[in-house]
Design an enzyme around this catalytic site. Structure first.
Site, mmCIF file in Angstrom:
data_model
loop_
_atom_site.group_PDB
_atom_site.id
_atom_site.type_symbol
_atom_site.label_atom_id
_atom_site.label_comp_id
_atom_site.label_asym_id
_atom_site.label_seq_id
_atom_site.Cartn_x
_atom_site.Cartn_y
_atom_site.Cartn_z
ATOM 1 N N LEU A 127 11.729 -20.360 -3.410
ATOM 2 C CA LEU A 127 10.642 -19.491 -2.939
ATOM 3 C C LEU A 127 9.418 -19.595 -3.851
ATOM 4 O O LEU A 127 9.532 -19.592 -5.073
ATOM 5 C CB LEU A 127 11.148 -18.038 -2.944
ATOM 6 N N ASP A 187 0.828 -1.209 0.000
ATOM 7 C CA ASP A 187 0.000 0.000 0.000
ATOM 8 C C ASP A 187 0.866 1.265 0.000
ATOM 9 O O ASP A 187 1.985 1.265 0.514
ATOM 10 C CB ASP A 187 -0.903 -0.018 1.245
ATOM 11 N N HIS A 211 2.833 3.119 -8.887
ATOM 12 C CA HIS A 211 2.760 1.678 -9.195
ATOM 13 C C HIS A 211 4.003 1.242 -9.964
ATOM 14 O O HIS A 211 4.536 0.161 -9.751
ATOM 15 C CB HIS A 211 1.504 1.374 -10.028
HETATM 16 C C1 FPP Z 1 -1.939 0.057 -3.360
HETATM 17 O O1 FPP Z 1 -1.486 1.395 -3.365
HETATM 18 C C2 FPP Z 1 -1.458 -0.650 -4.547
HETATM 19 C C3 FPP Z 1 -2.260 -1.249 -5.495
HETATM 20 C C4 FPP Z 1 -3.711 -1.268 -5.378
HETATM 21 C C5 FPP Z 1 -1.692 -1.872 -6.708
HETATM 22 C C6 FPP Z 1 -0.442 -2.661 -6.509
HETATM 23 C C7 FPP Z 1 0.131 -2.986 -7.828
HETATM 24 C C8 FPP Z 1 1.431 -3.048 -8.097
HETATM 25 C C9 FPP Z 1 2.457 -2.905 -7.044
HETATM 26 C C10 FPP Z 1 1.955 -3.259 -9.484
HETATM 27 C C11 FPP Z 1 1.488 -4.465 -10.248
HETATM 28 C C12 FPP Z 1 1.825 -5.791 -9.729
HETATM 29 C C13 FPP Z 1 2.870 -6.564 -10.065
HETATM 30 C C14 FPP Z 1 2.946 -7.969 -9.563
HETATM 31 C C15 FPP Z 1 3.979 -6.097 -10.894
HETATM 32 P P1 FPP Z 1 -2.521 2.587 -3.576
HETATM 33 O O2 FPP Z 1 -2.601 2.897 -5.001
HETATM 34 O O3 FPP Z 1 -3.839 2.209 -2.953
HETATM 35 O O4 FPP Z 1 -1.826 3.728 -2.787
HETATM 36 P P2 FPP Z 1 -2.537 4.928 -1.967
HETATM 37 O O5 FPP Z 1 -3.309 4.283 -0.858
HETATM 38 O O6 FPP Z 1 -1.375 5.727 -1.506
HETATM 39 O O7 FPP Z 1 -3.406 5.655 -2.947
#
Ligand code: FPP
Length: 233
Positions: free
Chosen positions: A123, A12, A29
């Site tokens: 892993l 997050d 991201h």
């Molecule tokens: C949460 O941060 C993150 C997500 C909902 C997406 C996570 C996706 C990735 C890390 C990339 C894709 C995956 C792979 C396996 C390469 P948020 O956007 O909710 O952050 P915020 O709460 O600060 O808005």
């Protein structure tokens, strides 16, 4: 200090990381890949057996279409960029969630990576994609109901083991440690069944800034906890 067998992470804070730099949310991201790389490498070095990453939830479809598209394309580029190294490191890639609903190309790449690494014995890197804990439990309930109706399962025999056996990855042990970055202290529909006795750790660091030192710290916290599993320890 013995490492947990299974670590699960809610990655997050990507949006906030980007906003703090005056960038579009999607840049957060993109920056997440380095953190994923660090976590995989730390787990390999510390003998962790399973690393589950919450990459896309059943609720994330409600985000702007461009953000959803970007996350799916990041999944694809993560696979193509990292597959050779993951193979070298003997990492087995797996997926959990209602993955059949992912966009066709992302699904094809994911299935390709799962297949290509299925013989690896190091892993297990588990990507939670279109994953929701409630959806997983509903899917298990549906399977149990169908088996009961068909006569292959006696309803009176349904116990916790019967439910656990019908989850997406029944062979994977429950997470010992669940980490959620960015200071948010919520489970957000992640591994609801499996985290019944997990230890939780909520570091303030935003996911794109997450590095090996944060896992060192998480391990310290984990080692200081006394796990009692409802007993007296
Ligand atoms: C949460 O941060 C993150 C997500 C909902 C997406 C996570 C996706 C990735 C890390 C990339 C894709 C995956 C792979 C396996 C390469 P948020 O956007 O909710 O952050 P915020 O709460 O600060 O808005």
């Amino acid at each position: 200090m013995s490492a947990p067998v299974h670590i699960a992470i809610v990655m997050d804070g990507n949006g906030r990381w980007a906003r703090a730099r005056g960038l579009a949310r999607t840049e957060g991201h993109k920056a997440a890949e380095t953190s994923i790389h660090e976590a995989v490498s730390w787990c390999g070095e510390n003998g962790v057996g399973f690393l589950t990453l919450f990459a896309f939830s059943t609720e994330n479809w409600s985000r702007p279409a461009a953000e959803v598209t970007l996350i799916m394309s990041l999944l694809r580029s993560f696979i193509s960029r990292n597959l050779p190294e993951l193979q070298r490191k003997n990492v087995r890639i797996r997926a959990t969630g209602r993955i059949e609903a992912l966009p066709a190309k992302a699904l094809a790449d994911l299935r390709g990576a799962v297949e290509a690494t299925q013989g690896n014995t190091g892993l297990q890197l588990i990507l939670a994609l279109n994953y929701g804990g409630r959806a997983e439990l509903a899917d298990a309930a549906r399977r149990i109901a169908a088996e009961a109706v068909s006569g292959s399962l006696d309803p009176a025999s349904v116990d916790e083991a019967a439910v656990a056996a019908r989850l997406y990855l029944p062979d994977v042990p429950d997470p010992d440690l669940v980490i959620r970055t960015s200071g948010e202290k919520r489970i957000s529909n992640f591994l609801l069944w499996q985290s019944a006795y997990s230890e939780f750790h909520f570091p303030e660091v935003l996911w794109p800034d997450f590095r090996k030192e944060h896992l060192d710290e998480a391990l310290k916290v984990f080692s200081s906890r006394r796990r009692r599993f409802g007993g007296l320890g």
